[in-house]
Scaffold this active site. Structure first.
Site, PDB file in Angstrom:
ATOM      1  N   THR A  88     -30.915  18.365  16.631  1.00 44.18           N
ATOM      2  CA  THR A  88     -29.545  18.669  17.055  1.00 44.18           C
ATOM      3  C   THR A  88     -28.583  18.162  15.991  1.00 44.18           C
ATOM      4  OG1 THR A  88     -30.204  18.464  19.371  1.00 44.18           O
ATOM      5  CG2 THR A  88     -27.846  18.371  18.888  1.00 44.18           C
ATOM      6  N   GLU A 136     -33.824  22.968  20.176  1.00 42.66           N
ATOM      7  CA  GLU A 136     -34.702  22.587  21.298  1.00 42.66           C
ATOM      8  C   GLU A 136     -33.867  22.371  22.552  1.00 42.66           C
ATOM      9  OE1 GLU A 136     -34.776  19.499  22.858  1.00 42.66           O
ATOM     10  OE2 GLU A 136     -33.414  18.366  21.570  1.00 42.66           O
ATOM     11  N   PHE A 137     -34.526  22.579  23.700  1.00 42.78           N
ATOM     12  CA  PHE A 137     -33.857  22.399  24.991  1.00 42.78           C
ATOM     13  C   PHE A 137     -34.744  21.596  25.939  1.00 42.78           C
ATOM     14  CE2 PHE A 137     -32.453  26.529  23.255  1.00 42.78           C
ATOM     15  CZ  PHE A 137     -31.107  26.245  23.074  1.00 42.78           C
ATOM     16  N   LYS A 183     -26.949  24.055  21.381  1.00 42.87           N
ATOM     17  CA  LYS A 183     -27.432  22.843  22.056  1.00 42.87           C
ATOM     18  C   LYS A 183     -26.280  21.917  22.429  1.00 42.87           C
ATOM     19  CE  LYS A 183     -30.189  19.648  23.626  1.00 42.87           C
ATOM     20  NZ  LYS A 183     -31.125  18.886  22.794  1.00 42.87           N
ATOM     21  N   ALA A 243     -23.183  13.469  42.402  1.00 41.94           N
ATOM     22  CA  ALA A 243     -22.305  12.350  42.048  1.00 41.94           C
ATOM     23  C   ALA A 243     -23.096  11.050  42.039  1.00 41.94           C
ATOM     24  CB  ALA A 243     -21.157  12.257  43.043  1.00 41.94           C
ATOM     25  N   CYS A 282     -29.374  11.892  24.373  1.00 43.37           N
ATOM     26  CA  CYS A 282     -28.836  13.219  24.041  1.00 43.37           C
ATOM     27  C   CYS A 282     -27.391  13.404  24.464  1.00 43.37           C
ATOM     28  CB  CYS A 282     -29.716  14.305  24.658  1.00 43.37           C
ATOM     29  SG  CYS A 282     -31.333  14.474  23.860  1.00 43.37           S
ATOM     30  N   LYS A 303     -24.462  10.924  22.971  1.00 40.70           N
ATOM     31  CA  LYS A 303     -24.240  11.008  21.518  1.00 40.70           C
ATOM     32  C   LYS A 303     -23.896  12.429  21.094  1.00 40.70           C
ATOM     33  CE  LYS A 303     -28.396  12.721  19.777  1.00 40.70           C
ATOM     34  NZ  LYS A 303     -28.620  13.734  18.718  1.00 40.70           N
ATOM     35  N   ARG A 351     -32.228   4.322  26.234  1.00 42.19           N
ATOM     36  CA  ARG A 351     -31.058   4.496  25.385  1.00 42.19           C
ATOM     37  C   ARG A 351     -29.835   4.812  26.242  1.00 42.19           C
ATOM     38  NH1 ARG A 351     -33.250   8.943  21.282  1.00 42.19           N
ATOM     39  NH2 ARG A 351     -34.246   9.597  23.246  1.00 42.19           N
TER      40      ARG A 351
END
Length: 437
Positions: free
Chosen positions: A121, A148-149, A208, A256, A264, A267, A334
């Site tokens: 990405t 990529e997904f 992406k 919620a 991902c 960032k 992360r």
């Protein structure tokens, strides 16, 4: 096909194993020696359901190997670039060091007709620069962008049976040839009817980050509604159910709670904003600043809610936290909302014990000052409030009557709105959740 995969982290390791599963001859290349050694033994250096079995199967066939030598790519025809693009320290932009290093390592080994496939990405405009580097070394090689997904916890399925392919190509014969070659790589999924969109390089790079920004916006929207629900006495879950029945909106990603984290979404939306600023289009993405801010406010609100449940203070309180990973079926910590909340509570004087089915080791490395325990029973022992912050299936299946016997006070804060309030209240618990009374 003979394939090389540069970068054997989360994306690359999964992709390499899946390509070998499809019958291709694959070499995975990474500069981290211990990661190469682990993968060569069939051991995934991270948790992903189904990957260890797939790795061992592919290694046993001889179609999959791993090495730290870029020269191993010389025998391949198609080269996938799957390295990470983390957020720059102290900035919002993406760090492209690993992408440029991968292309620099690969370029001397390219042959005429070779196809380089970008999957990392990256900010829009990066592919065009990489193509210049490639053609400066091997004019008869080309680049195609194929984002990529993957969803963590579903990465193997998402690679073998994706919901779509996107090809970003150059508008020339080389671009058409690269697309045809990639069709051969993905022949099985294309034969199953997987949709494919062919477009230019710029659009493919935007897909992406645009998709992740939309998902982040949808999550933050319902969390903004949760803030209003708390002020008005409304119920955000019922609200989400009602608006989700509109097929223009849909119910997915309208849960919620504590908000998003991981490697991902946070960032990517920040890098998207940074790139828009560089292009002079920062006004187009100013809404993403509020999306990010709403998401971060959820963490503060969770601490506040724990304090409210505890009568106004968490100082000295024994608090159990269920969940450390940023999402279930992953050991990825992360930007984990669960760990952020845990650390905030500890800094404010609480006695916090954290547990997680898979992420304790990674969490301990990142937050060594927190207390981690292996089981739910250890975490909740004598707790004055329990916080459910990652919606693992084993936490959803907990029996409130059983857990009530272990805690000091039966109070639970559902950070993911994933429990049944009536069930817990019937068992004598004080139940609270974000956006619900």
């Amino acid at each position: 096909m003979r394939i090389s995969v540069f970068g054997c982290g989360y994306l690359g390791a999964v992709h390499a194993a899946c390509m070998a599963k499809l019958g291709h001859e694959v070499v995975g290349i990474d500069v981290v020696e211990h990661q190469v050694a682990s993968l060569s033994r069939g051991e995934a250096p991270f948790y992903e359901p189904g990957l260890p079995e797939l790795l061992r199967e592919a290694l046993d066939t001889g179609r999959l190997t791993f090495t730290s030598s870029a020269a191993a790519a010389a025998d391949a025809e198609v080269h996938f670039v799957c390295v990470g693009t983390p957020q720059k320290k102290g900035e919002n932009g993406a760090d492209l060091t690993y992408v440029h290093a991968a292309i620099a390592d690969l370029a001397p080994h390219l042959k005429p007709g070779d196809v380089v496939v970008g999957k990392s990405t990256v900010p829009v405009g990066t592919a065009e620069l990489l193509l210049e580097t490639i053609r400066a070394t091997q004019p008869e090689a080309t680049l195609i962008w194929n984002p990529e997904f993957l969803r963590e916890g579903h990465a193997v399925k998402d690679t073998l049976h994706p919901d779509r392919f996107v090809y970003g190509t150059t508008p020339d014969e080389a671009g058409a040839s690269a697309a045809a070659r990639l069709d051969e790589v993905y022949a099985q999924a294309l034969g199953e009817g997987t949709p494919k969109i062919e477009t230019d390089l710029a659009t493919a790079q935007l897909v992406k980050v645009a998709a992740n920004s939309f998902l982040a916006t949808k999550i933050s929207f319902i969390n903004a509604m949760a803030e209003l629900c708390e002020k008005t006495g409304a119920d955000v879950t019922s609200l989400a159910d009602a608006i989700g029945l509109d097929d223009r909106i849909g119910r997915k990603f309208l849960n919620a709670g504590l908000g998003f984290g991981g490697g991902c979404l946070p960032k990517d939306i920040r890098a998207f904003m940074a790139r828009a600023g560089e292009l002079g289009a920062d006004q187009a993405l100013t809404f993403l600043r509020e999306v990010d801010a709403i998401n971060m406010r959820r963490r503060v609100r969770m601490v506040d809610l724990a304090r409210e449940v505890c009568g106004g203070s968490i100082v000295g309180r024994q608090i159990a936290v269920l969940g450390a990973a940023f999402k279930p079926e992953s050991d990825d910590v992360r930007d984990s909302p669960a760990l952020s909340v845990s650390a905030q509570m500890q800094l404010q004087g609480a006695q916090v014990r954290v547990t997680d089915p898979r992420a304790i080791e990674n969490a301990r490395k990142k937050w060594p000052d927190l207390t981690f325990v292996e089981t739910v029973e250890e975490a909740v022992a004598d707790a004055e409030v329990v916080l459910l912050l990652t919606e693992w299936r084993e936490y959803l299946d907990l029996e409130p009557q059983v857990i009530a016997k272990l805690v000091e006070v039966p109070r639970i804060v559902d950070g993911r709105n994933c429990l049944q309030p009536e069930q817990w209240r019937a068992a004598g618990w004080t139940y609270r959740a974000l956006g619900r009374q």
